[in-house]
Design a protein around this motif. Sequence first.
Motif, PDB file in Angstrom:
ATOM      1  N   GLY A 129       0.810  -1.215   0.000  1.00 10.88           N
ATOM      2  CA  GLY A 129       0.000   0.000   0.000  1.00 10.88           C
ATOM      3  C   GLY A 129       0.839   1.259   0.000  1.00 10.88           C
ATOM      4  O   GLY A 129       0.561   2.212  -0.742  1.00 10.88           O
ATOM      5  N   THR A 130       1.878   1.276   0.817  1.00 18.46           N
ATOM      6  CA  THR A 130       2.744   2.455   0.906  1.00 18.46           C
ATOM      7  C   THR A 130       3.458   2.720  -0.413  1.00 18.46           C
ATOM      8  O   THR A 130       3.536   3.871  -0.875  1.00 18.46           O
ATOM      9  N   ARG A 131       3.974   1.666  -1.027  1.00 19.57           N
ATOM     10  CA  ARG A 131       4.690   1.846  -2.305  1.00 19.57           C
ATOM     11  C   ARG A 131       3.765   2.370  -3.395  1.00 19.57           C
ATOM     12  O   ARG A 131       4.152   3.252  -4.179  1.00 19.57           O
ATOM     13  N   LEU A 132       2.544   1.826  -3.449  1.00 21.80           N
ATOM     14  CA  LEU A 132       1.589   2.297  -4.458  1.00 21.80           C
ATOM     15  C   LEU A 132       1.187   3.744  -4.198  1.00 21.80           C
ATOM     16  O   LEU A 132       1.042   4.537  -5.135  1.00 21.80           O
ATOM     17  N   ALA A 133       1.016   4.090  -2.915  1.00 19.55           N
ATOM     18  CA  ALA A 133       0.628   5.457  -2.570  1.00 19.55           C
ATOM     19  C   ALA A 133       1.722   6.450  -2.940  1.00 19.55           C
ATOM     20  O   ALA A 133       1.448   7.519  -3.504  1.00 19.55           O
ATOM     21  N   ILE A 134       2.963   6.106  -2.632  1.00 19.13           N
ATOM     22  CA  ILE A 134       4.085   7.001  -2.939  1.00 19.13           C
ATOM     23  C   ILE A 134       4.294   7.117  -4.448  1.00 19.13           C
ATOM     24  O   ILE A 134       4.546   8.205  -4.977  1.00 19.13           O
ATOM     25  N   LYS A 135       4.132   5.996  -5.140  1.00 17.78           N
ATOM     26  CA  LYS A 135       4.349   5.986  -6.592  1.00 17.78           C
ATOM     27  C   LYS A 135       3.263   6.759  -7.332  1.00 17.78           C
ATOM     28  O   LYS A 135       3.548   7.513  -8.268  1.00 17.78           O
ATOM     29  N   ASN A 136       2.010   6.602  -6.930  1.00 22.70           N
ATOM     30  CA  ASN A 136       0.894   7.168  -7.691  1.00 22.70           C
ATOM     31  C   ASN A 136       0.325   8.459  -7.108  1.00 22.70           C
ATOM     32  O   ASN A 136      -0.454   9.141  -7.776  1.00 22.70           O
ATOM     33  N   GLY A 137       0.670   8.768  -5.864  1.00 24.26           N
ATOM     34  CA  GLY A 137       0.298  10.048  -5.279  1.00 24.26           C
ATOM     35  C   GLY A 137      -1.193  10.251  -5.077  1.00 24.26           C
ATOM     36  O   GLY A 137      -1.951   9.307  -4.839  1.00 24.26           O
ATOM     37  N   SER A 138      -1.620  11.503  -5.203  1.00 23.38           N
ATOM     38  CA  SER A 138      -2.985  11.910  -4.866  1.00 23.38           C
ATOM     39  C   SER A 138      -4.051  11.174  -5.671  1.00 23.38           C
ATOM     40  O   SER A 138      -5.119  10.858  -5.152  1.00 23.38           O
ATOM     41  N   LYS A 139      -3.778  10.899  -6.937  1.00 22.91           N
ATOM     42  CA  LYS A 139      -4.790  10.257  -7.784  1.00 22.91           C
ATOM     43  C   LYS A 139      -5.121   8.849  -7.285  1.00 22.91           C
ATOM     44  O   LYS A 139      -6.213   8.330  -7.564  1.00 22.91           O
ATOM     45  N   PHE A 140      -4.194   8.236  -6.547  1.00 21.47           N
ATOM     46  CA  PHE A 140      -4.430   6.912  -5.982  1.00 21.47           C
ATOM     47  C   PHE A 140      -5.003   7.015  -4.575  1.00 21.47           C
ATOM     48  O   PHE A 140      -5.920   6.280  -4.201  1.00 21.47           O
ATOM     49  N   ILE A 141      -4.491   7.958  -3.775  1.00 24.44           N
ATOM     50  CA  ILE A 141      -4.882   8.059  -2.367  1.00 24.44           C
ATOM     51  C   ILE A 141      -6.272   8.657  -2.201  1.00 24.44           C
ATOM     52  O   ILE A 141      -7.073   8.173  -1.390  1.00 24.44           O
TER      53      ILE A 141
END
Length: 252
Positions: free
Chosen positions: A218-230
């Motif tokens: 989850g953390t890696r995806l959040a950092i990689k994709n930023g606001s559009k994912f979170i």
Amino acid sequence: MDFKLIFLCIAGFIGAFVDSVAGGGGLVTIPAYLLAGVPPHFTLGTNKFAATMGSFISTAGYARSSKVNFRLMRAAVPMTALGAVLGVYSVLRIPQDFLYPLVSVAILVVGLYTFFKKDLGKVNAFTVITKKKVIFVALVGFALGFYDGFFGPGTGSFLIFIFIRFLKFDFTNASGNAKLINFTSNFTSLIAFAINGKIDYLIGVPIALFMVLGSIVGTRLAIKNGSKFIKPIFLIMSFVVFFKLLYDMFLK
């Protein structure tokens, strides 16, 4: 590994994944423990044990990517710990039923405001660290630490919203700093549960391993994709918390 433990490990992975991105992982894991027949006090204690492990990994991941402002948070960490201790102490003496309508309205307002404010949290506009900001974050840490120890639902959502709305963080940086506060209150509560012998380590340890894995993903995806994912996950969890609180108020 029996079916009950497999079920709890899967729930732990999903809960940690969601929690590392936008908070609210307990809405997945707590019902899973109860459904598996774990006694309520051990549910809370064991969940706190496993969740703290996942929360630590998630915080470390955000920190390595420079998404945690430790200078800003230097006073918030001890104040959060103090708030959490007072929250746990208070919940043993004061009924928490009166919080349901207040928190329900607050979390609904947060979700609706975030939904209609399309540009909220897209750009990281946080600038300089000032004494006022440090004091503000310390007070937020104390208040949300107390709330997390006393009641809990929506803590991550409230933190992320406050950091975006008042400190002008984007969703990624808000999630990183919120996770540090969450980890602090989780760890403080964990100590209280451990002292009182309310942790089942036989199931807590394997679940913690899956929660660590969920937190990493989850953390890696959040950092990689930023606001559009979170942001979408944040909105979903805000409304899920709202409806869960309504259910607890009127139907439970």
